[in-house]
Design an enzyme around this catalytic site. Sequence first.
Site, PDB file in Angstrom:
ATOM      1  N   MET A  30       0.848  -1.196   0.000  1.00  0.00           N
ATOM      2  CA  MET A  30       0.000   0.000   0.000  1.00  0.00           C
ATOM      3  C   MET A  30       0.883   1.246   0.000  1.00  0.00           C
ATOM      4  SD  MET A  30      -3.485  -0.868   1.997  1.00  0.00           S
ATOM      5  CE  MET A  30      -2.936  -0.529   3.647  1.00  0.00           C
ATOM      6  N   HIS A  71       9.018   0.978   3.272  1.00  0.00           N
ATOM      7  CA  HIS A  71      10.038   1.005   4.319  1.00  0.00           C
ATOM      8  C   HIS A  71      10.889  -0.258   4.203  1.00  0.00           C
ATOM      9  CE1 HIS A  71       7.331  -1.833   6.165  1.00  0.00           C
ATOM     10  NE2 HIS A  71       6.388  -0.928   6.306  1.00  0.00           N
ATOM     11  N   HIS A 126       9.208  -3.582   3.433  1.00  0.00           N
ATOM     12  CA  HIS A 126       8.878  -3.824   2.020  1.00  0.00           C
ATOM     13  C   HIS A 126      10.140  -4.170   1.230  1.00  0.00           C
ATOM     14  CE1 HIS A 126       5.521  -0.921   3.133  1.00  0.00           C
ATOM     15  NE2 HIS A 126       4.869  -1.979   2.710  1.00  0.00           N
ATOM     16  N   ASP A 157       8.690   9.421  -3.298  1.00  0.00           N
ATOM     17  CA  ASP A 157       9.700   8.781  -2.461  1.00  0.00           C
ATOM     18  C   ASP A 157       9.667   7.252  -2.666  1.00  0.00           C
ATOM     19  OD1 ASP A 157      11.630   8.862  -0.263  1.00  0.00           O
ATOM     20  OD2 ASP A 157      10.073   7.732   0.794  1.00  0.00           O
ATOM     21  N   ASP A 158       8.454   6.701  -2.757  1.00  0.00           N
ATOM     22  CA  ASP A 158       8.325   5.252  -2.984  1.00  0.00           C
ATOM     23  C   ASP A 158       9.013   4.848  -4.290  1.00  0.00           C
ATOM     24  OD1 ASP A 158       6.873   4.963  -0.680  1.00  0.00           O
ATOM     25  OD2 ASP A 158       4.928   4.729  -1.654  1.00  0.00           O
ATOM     26  N   GLN A 173      12.711   4.887  -3.982  1.00  0.00           N
ATOM     27  CA  GLN A 173      13.231   3.703  -3.263  1.00  0.00           C
ATOM     28  C   GLN A 173      13.253   2.491  -4.181  1.00  0.00           C
ATOM     29  OE1 GLN A 173      12.275   2.659   0.820  1.00  0.00           O
ATOM     30  NE2 GLN A 173      10.861   4.381   0.867  1.00  0.00           N
ATOM     31  N   LYS A 229       4.613 -10.111   9.432  1.00  0.00           N
ATOM     32  CA  LYS A 229       4.025  -9.192  10.413  1.00  0.00           C
ATOM     33  C   LYS A 229       2.507  -9.329  10.354  1.00  0.00           C
ATOM     34  CE  LYS A 229       3.721  -4.575  12.077  1.00  0.00           C
ATOM     35  NZ  LYS A 229       2.473  -4.108  11.416  1.00  0.00           N
ATOM     36  N   SER A 259       6.538  -0.627  10.477  1.00  0.00           N
ATOM     37  CA  SER A 259       5.208  -0.478   9.868  1.00  0.00           C
ATOM     38  C   SER A 259       5.071   0.943   9.325  1.00  0.00           C
ATOM     39  CB  SER A 259       4.147  -0.716  10.947  1.00  0.00           C
ATOM     40  OG  SER A 259       2.919  -0.140  10.570  1.00  0.00           O
ATOM     41  N   SER A 260       4.287   1.079   8.247  1.00  0.00           N
ATOM     42  CA  SER A 260       4.065   2.416   7.671  1.00  0.00           C
ATOM     43  C   SER A 260       3.392   3.334   8.686  1.00  0.00           C
ATOM     44  CB  SER A 260       3.167   2.322   6.439  1.00  0.00           C
ATOM     45  OG  SER A 260       3.704   1.403   5.534  1.00  0.00           O
ATOM     46  N   ARG A 261       2.667   2.748   9.619  1.00  0.00           N
ATOM     47  CA  ARG A 261       1.916   3.570  10.578  1.00  0.00           C
ATOM     48  C   ARG A 261       2.760   4.033  11.768  1.00  0.00           C
ATOM     49  NH1 ARG A 261      -2.698  -0.270   9.113  1.00  0.00           N
ATOM     50  NH2 ARG A 261      -4.321   1.067   8.264  1.00  0.00           N
TER      51      ARG A 261
HETATM   52  O1  PAF Z   1      -0.157  -5.907   3.597  1.00  0.00           O
HETATM   53  C1  PAF Z   1      -0.537  -4.952   2.893  1.00  0.00           C
HETATM   54  O2  PAF Z   1       0.172  -3.968   2.707  1.00  0.00           O
HETATM   55  C2  PAF Z   1      -1.917  -4.997   2.268  1.00  0.00           C
HETATM   56  O3  PAF Z   1      -2.829  -5.608   3.107  1.00  0.00           O
HETATM   57  C3  PAF Z   1      -1.929  -5.652   0.881  1.00  0.00           C
HETATM   58  C4  PAF Z   1      -1.522  -7.109   0.939  1.00  0.00           C
HETATM   59  C5  PAF Z   1      -0.980  -4.902  -0.045  1.00  0.00           C
HETATM   60  C6  PAF Z   1      -3.329  -5.577   0.285  1.00  0.00           C
HETATM   61  O4  PAF Z   1      -3.769  -4.260   0.150  1.00  0.00           O
END
Ligand code: PAF
Length: 289
Positions: free
Chosen positions: A41, A45, A48, A88-89, A92, A160, A196-198
């Site tokens: 999404m 980071h 990913h 930025d994404d 990367q 995660k 986490s992005s959050r």
């Molecule tokens: O894990 C995530 O970032 C999301 O749930 C995913 C798998 C990209 C689906 O939107």
Amino acid sequence: MSTSANGTGTAPLLARSVRDLREIIAQWRKDGASVGLVPTMGALHQGHMALVRVMQEKVDRTIVSIFVNPKQFGVDEDLDDYPRPLEDDLAQLASVKVDAAFVPEAEMIYPAGFSTIVSVSGLTNFMCGKERPGHFEGVATIVTKLLLQALPDAAIFGEKDYQQLLIIRQLVSDLDIPVEIYSAPIERESDGLAISSRNRYLSASDRRLAPALYATLQSIAKDAVENFNYRSLESRGIEALLEAGFEDVDYFEFRDAETLELALRSDQAKRLFAAAFIGGKRLIDNVAL
Ligand code: PAF
């Protein structure tokens, strides 16, 4: 493994539509290349990037999808505030030589009249499935669509979101989608907080407290080596998190690593899962036993 199409570290090919995506992949297929998809999404980071690295080892061409999927957010959740740092994404992705990025608009993924939901039963009954109604239907629907749009040889998801990983494996098997699903371990900050992005939304003081989630999981998991009274260990874990400053705990549970049923026996492969709120932000984490 053949070298990347993006061997120079220049920007990945950008697909803004399913048609673009299929054209890029068709060309790769013509060249005999295998293809891997890393669904995200965005707000990329280290976690990913670890998924990308694993995928690049497995296939010739790697594509990262970036789509903030509205269907997996509840009404009171942070869809509007979810970070979308696209430039930025893409930078990367260029730096790690990803071959292509798929960045569709929401209207293309869910045009007016869209009316299909993919729903996996059983595994969705617990934990985040119970606490976030509709969330996993949203995830299952978008992942099914992405897999059918790209038809990759492989896709990868992080541990995660372990419940999400099992749900995706289940739907791929049930729907005979011809894709290999890989997973990668949780990436952590140096103090143990799962990346986490959050996390960027935590205040400085909540950020200092947040690693207590992993520390508590680790310490209770360690106790479970000799103490098999899992329900009482879970209660101790919840107390410890509340004492550490978390304001609420959605769950802190030993569960079977495959079925996600509550763990009952010491000889069963299991994981310890937690979701807890700090400063109004919900953090999740898990450890293997
Ligand atoms: O894990 C995530 O970032 C999301 O749930 C995913 C798998 C990209 C689906 O939107």
